[in-house]
Enzyme design. Structure first.
Site, PDB file in Angstrom:
ATOM      1  N   TYR A 104       1.735  18.442   8.500  1.00 41.33           N
ATOM      2  CA  TYR A 104       2.182  19.823   8.718  1.00 41.33           C
ATOM      3  C   TYR A 104       1.040  20.795   8.460  1.00 41.33           C
ATOM      4  O   TYR A 104       0.806  21.722   9.243  1.00 41.33           O
ATOM      5  CB  TYR A 104       3.366  20.120   7.798  1.00 41.33           C
ATOM      6  CG  TYR A 104       3.795  21.564   7.775  1.00 41.33           C
ATOM      7  CD1 TYR A 104       4.382  22.161   8.880  1.00 41.33           C
ATOM      8  CD2 TYR A 104       3.631  22.336   6.620  1.00 41.33           C
ATOM      9  CE1 TYR A 104       4.784  23.495   8.858  1.00 41.33           C
ATOM     10  CE2 TYR A 104       4.033  23.661   6.581  1.00 41.33           C
ATOM     11  CZ  TYR A 104       4.607  24.238   7.701  1.00 41.33           C
ATOM     12  OH  TYR A 104       4.994  25.558   7.667  1.00 41.33           O
ATOM     13  N   GLU A 128      12.511  29.465   6.055  1.00 43.05           N
ATOM     14  CA  GLU A 128      11.987  30.044   4.814  1.00 43.05           C
ATOM     15  C   GLU A 128      13.133  30.482   3.917  1.00 43.05           C
ATOM     16  O   GLU A 128      13.064  30.343   2.689  1.00 43.05           O
ATOM     17  CB  GLU A 128      11.066  31.231   5.115  1.00 43.05           C
ATOM     18  CG  GLU A 128       9.734  30.874   5.760  1.00 43.05           C
ATOM     19  CD  GLU A 128       8.772  30.144   4.835  1.00 43.05           C
ATOM     20  OE1 GLU A 128       9.046  30.048   3.619  1.00 43.05           O
ATOM     21  OE2 GLU A 128       7.725  29.674   5.325  1.00 43.05           O
ATOM     22  N   TRP A 140       9.193  22.938  -0.048  1.00 40.40           N
ATOM     23  CA  TRP A 140       9.029  22.981   1.399  1.00 40.40           C
ATOM     24  C   TRP A 140       9.127  21.577   1.992  1.00 40.40           C
ATOM     25  O   TRP A 140       9.582  21.416   3.134  1.00 40.40           O
ATOM     26  CB  TRP A 140       7.699  23.629   1.754  1.00 40.40           C
ATOM     27  CG  TRP A 140       7.512  23.800   3.223  1.00 40.40           C
ATOM     28  CD1 TRP A 140       6.565  23.231   4.009  1.00 40.40           C
ATOM     29  CD2 TRP A 140       8.326  24.591   4.113  1.00 40.40           C
ATOM     30  NE1 TRP A 140       6.724  23.619   5.322  1.00 40.40           N
ATOM     31  CE2 TRP A 140       7.801  24.448   5.415  1.00 40.40           C
ATOM     32  CE3 TRP A 140       9.457  25.403   3.930  1.00 40.40           C
ATOM     33  CZ2 TRP A 140       8.358  25.081   6.531  1.00 40.40           C
ATOM     34  CZ3 TRP A 140      10.009  26.032   5.038  1.00 40.40           C
ATOM     35  CH2 TRP A 140       9.461  25.869   6.323  1.00 40.40           C
TER      36      TRP A 140
END
Length: 227
Positions: free
Chosen positions: A55, A77, A85
């Protein structure tokens, strides 16, 4: 009084045990960029986990300027708030399927049955407030088209300069721009768009470049020079 095999610690002992645990020195976390086996330097959060590494190398910090892409990232988010995350990334495909590919028009049409469907979906984060926020933000995204659209609004808060962090400790978690963006979105009906969440969005979508100075990704977005 005879103790049973399952007797618990008295409150005083529990308190002392908790205090002793808190007093133990914590293992220091790395702050500088870490050079991997491939010779590339990355921040500690992206240096080990293969998913996070990919990522970071291919997506994080690259410019996102379309409505669909920004709505998806705004939504993710919000779901990430209070979580890691990595957790969101591992569930992203499921999120996309559950939320109609994060098409704002489709999500804005979700009703109570959709909310209950999402609350029953074990593949995603089953947080009612965040699910409702995503629907609310889809409606707000559609309404914002009358003012030029979500991308135009978000990118209008691009700062004149970007941080140049050498360690993780140097990376800010909010900025004057993220605070202003948060206020602008809230004014237009968006929710779960606090300054910290908006700063993370700005980092992830290339609006600011908070790659460590020594990272191989520094300046790779084309928005900001490597310096």
């Amino acid at each position: 009084m005879k103790k049973t095999p399952f007797a618990t610690k008295p409150p005083a002992k529990k308190a002392r045990a908790a205090a002793n645990k808190a007093a133990r020195p914590k293992k220091p976390q790395p702050l500088d960029a870490i050079v991997g086996a491939d010779g590339l330097a990355r921040p500690p959060w992206a240096a080990v986990d293969p998913l996070l590494k990919h990522y970071y190398d291919t997506e994080w910090g690259m410019p996102v300027r379309d409505e669909h892409g920004l709505f998806e990232r705004l939504s993710l988010e919000a779901f990430q708030s209070g979580l890691s995350w990595a957790t969101i990334l591992r569930k992203r495909d499921a999120f996309r399927e559950a939320f109609a590919g994060f098409d704002p028009d489709a999500v804005a049409a979700f009703d109570d049955k959709d909310v209950e469907r999402l609350m029953a979906d074990e593949r995603i984060i089953r947080n009612r407030a965040k699910i409702l926020a995503t629907i609310t933000n889809a409606v707000a995204t559609i309404r914002l088209r009358e003012e030029g659209g979500l991308p135009a609004l978000i990118w209008s808060f691009q700062p004149h300069a970007t941080p140049a962090p050498r360690t993780i400790a140097d990376i800010p978690t909010t900025s004057a721009e993220s605070i202003a963006l948060s206020k602008a979105l809230r004014k237009r009906g968006f929710v779960f768009v606090g300054p910290t969440t908006m700063h993370a969005l700005m980092e992830a979508t290339g609006i600011v470049d908070t790659h460590l100075v020594d990272s191989h990704r520094r300046g790779s977005s084309g928005v900001w020079p490597r310096e």
